[in-house]
Design an enzyme around this catalytic site. Sequence first.
Site: not given
Length: 554
Positions: A452, A447
Amino acid sequence: MTSFPPSPLMGQMQHQPLLISSIIDYAARHYGATEIVSRRVEGDLHRYTYADCQRRARRLAGALAGLGVGMGERVATLAWNGYRHLELYYGVSGSGAVLHTVNPRLHPEQIAYIVNHAEDQYLFFDLGFLPLIEAVAPHCPTVKAFVLMAGRGHMPAAGGPVRLLCYEDLLDAGDDDYTWPVFDENAAASLCYTSGTTGNPKGALYSHRSTVLHAYAAATPNGLNVSGADTVLPVVPMFHVNAWGLPYSVLLAGAKLVFPGPALDGKSLYELFEAEGVTFSAGVPTVWLGLVNYALQNGLKFSTFRRTVVGGAACPPALMDTLIDQLDVQAIHAWGMTEMSPLGTVSTLQAKHLRLPPGEQRKILYKQGHALFGVDMKIVDDDGRELPWDGIACGHLMVKGPWIIRAYFRDEGGEVLRDGWFPTGDVATIDADGYMQITDRSKDVIKSGGEWIGTIDLENIAMAHPAVLQAACIGLPHPKWDERPVLVVVTRPGAQVSREALLAHFQGKVAKFWIPDDVCFVDALPTGATGKVQKNKLREQFSGHRLDAPAKGK
Ligand code: ADP
């Protein structure tokens, strides 16, 4: 267990429970002369037939009854792929007891933990594991005796610290007239533990019904496509989720079976593939890297080997391309997990894809694939809302079906299902045609600045570089972006590439903020007991690593 209301009009077909013993009975009766060839731990090649296997499996079941092993009691194995292990698959489960396959590559402490947790009554082991048995035996009070899977001539002198029995002696004492018991198809048949990268390993307890259904589905053309015309060599160990069900599917398909024993290096495998005319195989990517490198370095081709399943970890596109384009071996990408027996998806083309150019077809084959009938899947966001199948939306992958667990053995970990779905711990996309692609394990996802980054994509790009043999991408803490990707690389023997050149190789292939902040070169990547790269070990190893390069940011 959920029960369902009966219908006022029930079907009138015969009611025969789906039992594992019926697979070996079918194989022996209808393909009785089909061969099973095994490279033994002793070093030689052993050959016999399905009919022989069934006879010995029944004798073994009789011997287990003689030892007092009852329905539902656990019998463990610590063994490589071989005919005696296959006899245990059928003899133990067929008798109504539960086969517990233990991974000998685990740490002895973990082996003892699993054996105790399963409360194994007997432990069968291959020649060569005697020192391991001597180390774990004092910590395994439930085990009444350890059975050496060899003939009398290999038994150590009596009087050692461990109560040892001889496998061949047990079989000699068994009974040729033994008949398999018939019982509820939902009875437990076998037990596999997850490798426990976080916390203690947990047990998945398969039933006869789940195993037989999984075996049928695995054999179908959209699955692993195993038929009586094949010669199958499972490289995937029989202690890794029951060799992905091949010891069942191959027998119900009537294919010739070849077992490699402990010799899993490229040279030994290549020679066995050629000598026995192997057409089909299955294994994790690291195994294929070894075999492919051996074949390429020695300018070898396969004369009969045409298809292999690659699964257990993402198959790098570069590996798939090499298998297909240079070695003429079709690489079939498959995804699954211990909790799923293990097969979930397999990547095969549909009729409409056959008109696509080869490059487009390849992009489909790179994905983890299409769900088999028997597996339902969906992707959800953090709040559990279902996400669209557009190949873009990325979410937590959930599955359900008759060979997917509803609870871990001895209810370890409590309630595991969410609204009837099993959360796989994988993060994936699903496209409009139903092809699923894993972007990461949720615990490996990086992250960065709230977004992501999928490590599998980055690893695949790195491994497409000619100098790179293996690559793993991990997230390391970053003061501004929380985490940034760092690439850990093993170069090919004799090849060299600089950090800068490797980072430049990512330009234009991914969003700028996905490009790793750094590259670290190592001699080898840590692999776990099933041959997969252990990213938790890598994260530990590089926990002190400072990110010198300017962060890319978003
Ligand atoms: P463990 O990782 O504990 O050994 P399994 O062998 O059951 O347990 O591994 C299951 C996991 O392996 C899946 O949840 C997934 O993360 C990974 N995996 C299996 N096959 C693939 C694949 N083809 N591509 C990517 N990941 C895979």
